[in-house]
Structure formats: structure tokens, C-alpha cells
Motif scaffolding. Sequence first.
Motif, PDB file in Angstrom:
ATOM      1  N   ILE A 115       0.691  -1.218   0.098  1.00 56.73           N
ATOM      2  CA  ILE A 115      -0.106  -0.001  -0.243  1.00 56.73           C
ATOM      3  C   ILE A 115       0.951   1.189   0.150  1.00 56.73           C
ATOM      4  CG2 ILE A 115      -0.223  -0.160   2.320  1.00 56.73           C
ATOM      5  CD1 ILE A 115      -2.878   1.392   2.086  1.00 56.73           C
TER       6      ILE A 115
ATOM      7  N   GLN B  26      -0.262   5.186   0.564  1.00 58.01           N
ATOM      8  CA  GLN B  26      -1.355   6.232   0.679  1.00 58.01           C
ATOM      9  C   GLN B  26      -0.894   7.684   0.890  1.00 58.01           C
ATOM     10  OE1 GLN B  26      -3.600   5.952   4.647  1.00 58.01           O
ATOM     11  NE2 GLN B  26      -4.213   7.911   4.172  1.00 58.01           N
ATOM     12  N   SER B  27      -1.212   8.664   0.130  1.00 59.12           N
ATOM     13  CA  SER B  27      -0.519  10.110   0.437  1.00 59.12           C
ATOM     14  C   SER B  27      -1.912  10.783   0.708  1.00 59.12           C
ATOM     15  CB  SER B  27       0.103  10.499  -1.077  1.00 59.12           C
ATOM     16  OG  SER B  27      -1.038  11.157  -1.799  1.00 59.12           O
TER      17      SER B  27
ATOM     18  N   LEU C 246       2.366   0.414   9.253  1.00 60.32           N
ATOM     19  CA  LEU C 246       2.004   1.399   8.419  1.00 60.32           C
ATOM     20  C   LEU C 246       2.372   2.780   8.795  1.00 60.32           C
ATOM     21  CD1 LEU C 246       0.855   0.786   5.586  1.00 60.32           C
ATOM     22  CD2 LEU C 246      -1.358   1.070   6.601  1.00 60.32           C
TER      23      LEU C 246
ATOM     24  N   LEU D  15       3.647   7.234   7.949  1.00 60.20           N
ATOM     25  CA  LEU D  15       3.841   8.268   7.107  1.00 60.20           C
ATOM     26  C   LEU D  15       5.375   8.420   6.841  1.00 60.20           C
ATOM     27  CD1 LEU D  15       1.652  11.014   8.441  1.00 60.20           C
ATOM     28  CD2 LEU D  15       1.320   9.727   6.439  1.00 60.20           C
TER      29      LEU D  15
ATOM     30  N   GLU E 234       4.670  16.151  11.828  1.00 59.61           N
ATOM     31  CA  GLU E 234       4.344  14.981  12.312  1.00 59.61           C
ATOM     32  C   GLU E 234       5.415  14.064  12.719  1.00 59.61           C
ATOM     33  OE1 GLU E 234       3.419  16.073   9.255  1.00 59.61           O
ATOM     34  OE2 GLU E 234       1.170  16.511   9.447  1.00 59.61           O
TER      35      GLU E 234
ATOM     36  N   THR F  80      14.108   7.911  -0.859  1.00 62.87           N
ATOM     37  CA  THR F  80      13.062   7.947  -1.843  1.00 62.87           C
ATOM     38  C   THR F  80      11.652   7.113  -1.451  1.00 62.87           C
ATOM     39  OG1 THR F  80      14.018   5.219  -2.518  1.00 62.87           O
ATOM     40  CG2 THR F  80      14.669   7.200  -3.817  1.00 62.87           C
ATOM     41  N   ASN F  81      11.846   6.339  -0.426  1.00 63.98           N
ATOM     42  CA  ASN F  81      10.597   5.821   0.163  1.00 63.98           C
ATOM     43  C   ASN F  81      10.688   5.869   1.808  1.00 63.98           C
ATOM     44  OD1 ASN F  81      11.844   3.506   0.900  1.00 63.98           O
ATOM     45  ND2 ASN F  81      11.566   2.726  -1.119  1.00 63.98           N
ATOM     46  N   GLN F  82       9.377   5.372   2.485  1.00 60.40           N
ATOM     47  CA  GLN F  82       9.260   5.313   4.009  1.00 60.40           C
ATOM     48  C   GLN F  82      10.372   4.277   4.366  1.00 60.40           C
ATOM     49  OE1 GLN F  82       7.183   5.241   1.271  1.00 60.40           O
ATOM     50  NE2 GLN F  82       5.423   6.654   2.065  1.00 60.40           N
TER      51      GLN F  82
ATOM     52  N   ARG G 161       5.631  14.777  -0.587  1.00 62.17           N
ATOM     53  CA  ARG G 161       4.997  13.496  -1.125  1.00 62.17           C
ATOM     54  C   ARG G 161       5.501  12.370  -0.209  1.00 62.17           C
ATOM     55  NH1 ARG G 161       0.323  14.973  -3.166  1.00 62.17           N
ATOM     56  NH2 ARG G 161       0.504  16.465  -4.457  1.00 62.17           N
ATOM     57  N   LEU G 162       6.624  12.500   0.272  1.00 58.43           N
ATOM     58  CA  LEU G 162       7.217  11.447   1.021  1.00 58.43           C
ATOM     59  C   LEU G 162       6.719  11.595   2.613  1.00 58.43           C
ATOM     60  CD1 LEU G 162       9.068   8.891   1.705  1.00 58.43           C
ATOM     61  CD2 LEU G 162      10.833  10.401   1.942  1.00 58.43           C
TER      62      LEU G 162
ATOM     63  N   HIS H  64       4.052  12.999   3.820  1.00 58.64           N
ATOM     64  CA  HIS H  64       2.668  12.527   3.937  1.00 58.64           C
ATOM     65  C   HIS H  64       2.148  11.350   3.160  1.00 58.64           C
ATOM     66  CE1 HIS H  64       2.174  16.958   5.507  1.00 58.64           C
ATOM     67  NE2 HIS H  64       2.801  16.087   6.197  1.00 58.64           N
ATOM     68  N   SER H  65       3.028  10.514   2.847  1.00 57.23           N
ATOM     69  CA  SER H  65       2.340   9.265   2.281  1.00 57.23           C
ATOM     70  C   SER H  65       2.877   8.197   3.245  1.00 57.23           C
ATOM     71  CB  SER H  65       3.110   9.023   0.975  1.00 57.23           C
ATOM     72  OG  SER H  65       2.601   7.847   0.442  1.00 57.23           O
ATOM     73  N   ARG H  66       1.900   7.089   3.319  1.00 58.52           N
ATOM     74  CA  ARG H  66       2.177   6.194   4.135  1.00 58.52           C
ATOM     75  C   ARG H  66       2.493   4.975   3.449  1.00 58.52           C
ATOM     76  NH1 ARG H  66      -0.501   6.514   9.187  1.00 58.52           N
ATOM     77  NH2 ARG H  66      -1.507   8.666   8.782  1.00 58.52           N
ATOM     78  N   SER H  67       3.325   3.909   4.154  1.00 56.83           N
ATOM     79  CA  SER H  67       3.465   2.684   3.509  1.00 56.83           C
ATOM     80  C   SER H  67       4.162   1.921   4.663  1.00 56.83           C
ATOM     81  CB  SER H  67       4.786   2.775   2.340  1.00 56.83           C
ATOM     82  OG  SER H  67       4.645   1.872   1.629  1.00 56.83           O
TER      83      SER H  67
ATOM     84  N   ASN I 263      10.867   7.026  -7.847  1.00 53.01           N
ATOM     85  CA  ASN I 263       9.722   6.235  -7.881  1.00 53.01           C
ATOM     86  C   ASN I 263       8.781   6.537  -9.222  1.00 53.01           C
ATOM     87  OD1 ASN I 263      10.416   5.875  -5.363  1.00 53.01           O
ATOM     88  ND2 ASN I 263       9.118   7.393  -4.489  1.00 53.01           N
TER      89      ASN I 263
END
Lengths: 194, 537
Positions: free
Chosen positions: A33, A35-36, B5, B7, B34, B137-139, B167-168, B170-173, B246
Motif C-alpha cells: 500500500i 497512501q498519500s 504502516l 507516513l 508529524e 526515496t521511500n518510507q 509526497r514522502l 505525507h504518504s503512508r507505507s 519512484n
Amino acid sequence: MKKDIILAGVGGQGILTIAATLGLCAVEEGLYIKQSEVHGMSQRGGDVQSHVRLSDKPINSDLIPTGKADMIISVEPMESLRYLPMLNPEKGWLITNSKPFVNISDYPDINNIVAQIEQVKNHIILDAEQIAKDVGSPRAANIVILGAASPFLDLDYGLIEIALKKLFGKKGDDVVNLNLAALKAGYDFAMKNR
Amino acid sequence: MQKLLLLGDEAIAQAAIDAGLTGIFAYPGTPSTEITEYVQKSKEAKEKNIHSSWSTNEKTAMEAALGVSYVGKRAMVCMKHVGLNVAADAFVNSAITGANGGLIVVVADDPSMHSSQNEQDSRFYGKFAMVPILEPTNQQEAYDMVHYGFDLSEQMSIPVLLRITTRLAHSRSAVERKAVRKQNELKLPSDLKQFILLPSIARKRYKGLLENQARFLEASESSGFNQYFDGSDKSLGIITTGIAWNYLMENYQDGEVPYPVLKITQYPAPRDMIKKLVDECEEILVLEEGYPLVEELLKGLFSIGLKVKGRLDGTIPRDGELNPNIVARALGLPDTYGQDVPEVVAPRPPAMCPGCGHIDVYNALNVVMADYSGGRVFSDIGCYTLGALPPFNAINTCVDMGASITMAKGAADAGFVPAVAMIGDSTFTHSGITGLLDAVNENSPITVIISDNSTTGMTGGQDSAGTGKIEAICLALGVKPEHLKVIKPLRKYHDENVQIMKEEIAYQGVSVIIPRRECVRTLDRRMRAKHLKKEKK
Ligand SMILES: Cc1ncc(C[n+]2csc(CCOP(=O)(O)OP(=O)(O)O)c2C)c(N)n1
């Protein structure tokens, strides 16, 4: 399995509850998943959206490419139209509340908005607040919308129920049951009107 | 290990807790808020006694974090990109003092200005201060890089800049945790003169920093975060920085890019890897989430002998954040699009909440200012900035935190009288106090309205440093008691408030008006919490 979903609404309407439910579904099902969310300025009554991407393969971008969203799920009718550039014009579904949230002075005639929604190839429009009221409380309108979207999500219906139980479990059985009923009412509406 | 999961912001916070953090210091600012909030809410952090209260501004936060590092412990300081302007003096000099305990400076940039005044790229600050920069690049990478960043900071005795974008943040993964590490023991720097930046010492320290650049570069080449992927088609080589990776991979769903790709996530930019790409490929496409930093580096002044495509030649728009479609177009891949937004859709800009006290302030102020020619209300940054929009159209400036008071003073100094400053309580303590002292020292004919909702509203209602202290601060600065007025911004006091504003704005010296009423959102939250507590009982 791959679903790219735009959630739409107005800051303060709580689209993140829908996002959180989908997130729990993904975790439960072992799906990837991303989710932004929108935080910050737009949350003050402006338009807000969230990109939710579910897949059984790793996901790259946090943003869905334009024209590729499988669904727009909106808790407000005008907001559902704002993201049409994102929606796959052939296969995409638009699921939206019909009840406007009016916090601007030049809110358009709702009939014109509904007419535009009805031009979208695959759409479901429902008065989620009324339906939620009928099952117990207008506060569950979000979950009615999620229910109406559920037949198109490629997720097991039971899985969404499990997610809702987890999400609302702390608030007691009454709240859980209200939301389960709201989900079902939305689902039934979609099955009858798809 | 446990998967969560999170942000991007939360992944950074969890990583810091797991990596033996002793204190996090921050002033709120989208999209960085956050990180600190997560630590504040974390039970683990509480058990470990990790410091996490808000600082008054980014400079005080940066300096406090440096103090933690000085005594040998691990510290993190977080801010939005423009916050680094405020903390810049401490930040740039901390590269000269160096770090003792691991020190990570997290800066969240906001390309496309979703909630900001500009889209400045903090990597330039990192380069300017000559510190290593990490750009996940990602969480998961964000999580991993915090662990690595603390180690790097301690090994190289240098603060490390961790740069993320909206975008990183405030995006959840899903994020997998690493083993938890204990906090460091107290341990002063071995050289107790290290932090004394007298010229004679600073010169030595600076030479040391220059020498260390080679070690930072070596770390960039060998840490494994920068990666080179071979491709059979050498007509093009691609460089991505941060989350641009990404968007590139989104366009190659099978994971096979035909061209060689260099994925940059650590700086100084890895020279050898870039050289390899440049030697191998005919053209280079640079995809950067931010300003063209690497692109300019490659291009030089005259781009002699190397064809570089990116933001500078128009292949990519010069401003704004990237997305998968922009990257598709840059690569000549098929683009996708839904339908245009129907004309009936009206814009829905953010607005002040119904019942907000700032609204009553503007309703009164607009009546008073109608007696004067326009352009006299210098304002600032916060929810009240939305008073710039209809139906209020009540303010004329919003530049940087604190600028309302000082710009009003400058205008008054230039003979533009009356000049009014409109500022929030949190912005006042962040950067308004010194400006008010300037005004008091010259008795400049300005009126300062400190619209006090007793919270940091715009960023979600964090504690405000001056709550309960605003009058005392003003009086201590020398504001005359007879020109310090506290009013209640409610409709029923409208006429009275208009009268007070009228008198103070006409007064030829410094006057301060404090309209005070709790933010409707924090009030609502407080009432709900109270209600819940009662229910539980
Ligand atoms: C240097 C800097 N730091 C942080 C921010 C983010 N920011 C914008 S408004 C704001 C809060 C202002 O609070 P206050 O002045 O009390 O006004 P309110 O929003 O409560 O009306 C913050 C933290 C910023 N724009 N610039």
C-alpha cells in the motif's frame, strides 16, 4: 490485484477514515500500500484528496498518474468532479455522495453538478447522509460511501468488515455495529444501482 | 521484525526512537510537523524519557539539538524548508563545530508550495554548509537512513542533513523496524575547544571540514544508498534524486529500464558513479524533485561536450513537484489523462473556520481602516493570513514569520503612518519579539495586533510558546501599559473593539492590541476529550 483510488472531499470531512480502513484491509491481506494524504493549509475547509494505491506487487509512485485511477471515491459531489483528469476514462468508477458541502459563496447549482456526474461512464451517486441516518447516524455517511465503493474494490467484503471492527473497536459495540450497517447499506445501494 | 504502516514523517520519528535518540527539537511547519508529533505521542519515547516539547522557533530548536550533540547524545531537529532560513546561522556554524553525539537535521521541502511561501531546495543549504545529505526515496529508506545517518554523523563528527519532500512526508507505507539501540552515555567532546568558534579555532575547524569532504564523498560512493543500474540502451543515461526514482519506475512497471540509471540519495553527489554514467551514455536526463542541483553540476556554465536534459532546457518544467506523467513525457513514453474538470466546478480555497476569533478581528479592523487610504496592514503567517482572501481582503503583506511588525516599522520610518501589523501569538514569539523591541526603542508610530488564539493554529494546534505570557513580554519590552489593550474578539463587542482600534491606530507611538479568544478547533478538541473522560468514568 492493483487498485488505484482517489479519495476526495473537503478539509474536515474525514476522508482519512476511509483511507485508514483501506490501509487496514491491505495490512490484513498482505497487500502493498501507498497512501498519500493532504495535511496543512487545505485542511482549513479547502479541497482535499488522498491517493490510495493497493497492489499485490511493490508500488513505486506515491501519486497515481493522471488517467489511471480505477476509482474516485468522494464524500462531496462537486469534489468528485475535480479529479476527473485522474480517472481512467473507460474503466474507472466514480462513487460519490450527492449531498453538497457548501462553504463557498459561489457554490454551483447542484443540478448542474449531478448532470455532470451522470455523464461519467461508470458512476454511482447516493445520498449517503440520508442512508446513514436511516441506519442510525449521519456520522457514518463516510462508511456508506465506502460500502457503495466496495463491490469495485476487488477486496473481500468480509475483509472490510474486519477492518472496520479493528478501526472502531475501541469505541464500543454500538459504534462498530452502526458502521457495519452503514457499510452494508452502501453496498446494497451499489448492487441495486450499478 | 515488526512492520508498521507509517507516513514518511512517522518513519523518521520511529527510526530516531529506535536508534537511541535522546531529544527531538522542532518548531511546527508543514510538511515536517508529524515527525515531532509522533515522538510526542509515542509510549516508547515517554518510557525512554526522550525530550520532545516544541521549541519557540527553528533556531532555538537547532541550537538545543546541537547542545544535546555536544554532550555526546543523539539529537534530531526538524523543520520545514523555510525554517532552515531561520536556523541557518546555527546550521552553517554547526558544520564548523562538528557534532559529538549523532545529529540529524531533518528538513521537509514543499515543492509546488502546497502550504508554503516558496519551494526552496534545502540540498543547496547542505552543500553550502558542506555537510553530508541524505535524500530517501521511500518510507523504508527514510527509516533506514536515520539509523545510518546517526552513525555517519558520529563517525565523521558532522551534522547530517536529511532532506525529504511533501509526497514522502505525507504518504503512508509499510516500514520494517530494525533492532533498538540504547541512548549514548554522556560524553563531552575530546577537544573541549572544538565548539569555540573564535577565528583562530574556526580557521582550523574549517580546514578540517574541507579535508573531510573527501571522506563524505567516499561514504556517498560506498554506502550502498547511491545505486547504479546498468541498461543496454546507452543513447540515454538517467539520474534520479530522491523520490524522482519512484516516478521513473512507475513508468517501467516490469522494473526494467532500458537505459543506465543512477539513483542518487546521498550527497556529496557520487563523482565516480556520475563519471561512469557520463562516459557510457550519449545524453543525460536528470530527474530531480526540487531545483536543478545535480543538473547544474553536470552542465557547468557552458555545458561543453555533454548534452544534459532536465529542468534547465525545458524537458521538465522549471518549477513545481514531479509526478509520473511529467517523467513519462520527458522520456517520450505514452501519457495518460482522464477528462477535463467540468466548468461547473468552482475553486474551494482554504478559509478561516466558522466562529474563528480572527474573523471578528478583521471585521473590526476593516471598519477602522476604511478611514485611511489602503495598503496599511502588514501581516504575517498563520490562519489569519487567510484574511487576505475575500470577503475580508484585510491584509497587504505576508512574507516570512515576524515580518509584519518590522515591515510596518520600516513603512512608518519612511513616513507611511499609520501602519498596522497583524500577527498571531505563535508567530509573535517565533520572530516578532525582537522586531517589537526595535519599534519600542524608536517609539515608531505603529499598532501591533497580536491575534491570540493560544495555539499554533495553521499547523494543527500545537502548544504556543507564549500562551499566558504575551502581555508580560510586551510590557517587559517597554510597551506603555496605557497602550497595551486586551480585547475579546466576539461579535457582541464589535463596536467597543472598533473604538479601541481606532484610538490606538491614531496614537503616534507603539501600541499593542491583543484580541484573545481560544481557537475554535482546540476548544472543540478539548471539549471532546473532556466528554470522553467523563464517559469513561
Ligand atoms: C519559518 C517558518 N516556520 C514555520 C512555518 C509554518 N507555519 C506557518 S503558520 C504557522 C503557525 C502560526 O501560528 P500563529 O501565529 O499562532 O497563528 P494561527 O495559525 O494560530 O492563527 C506555522 C508554524 C513557516 N511558514 N515559516
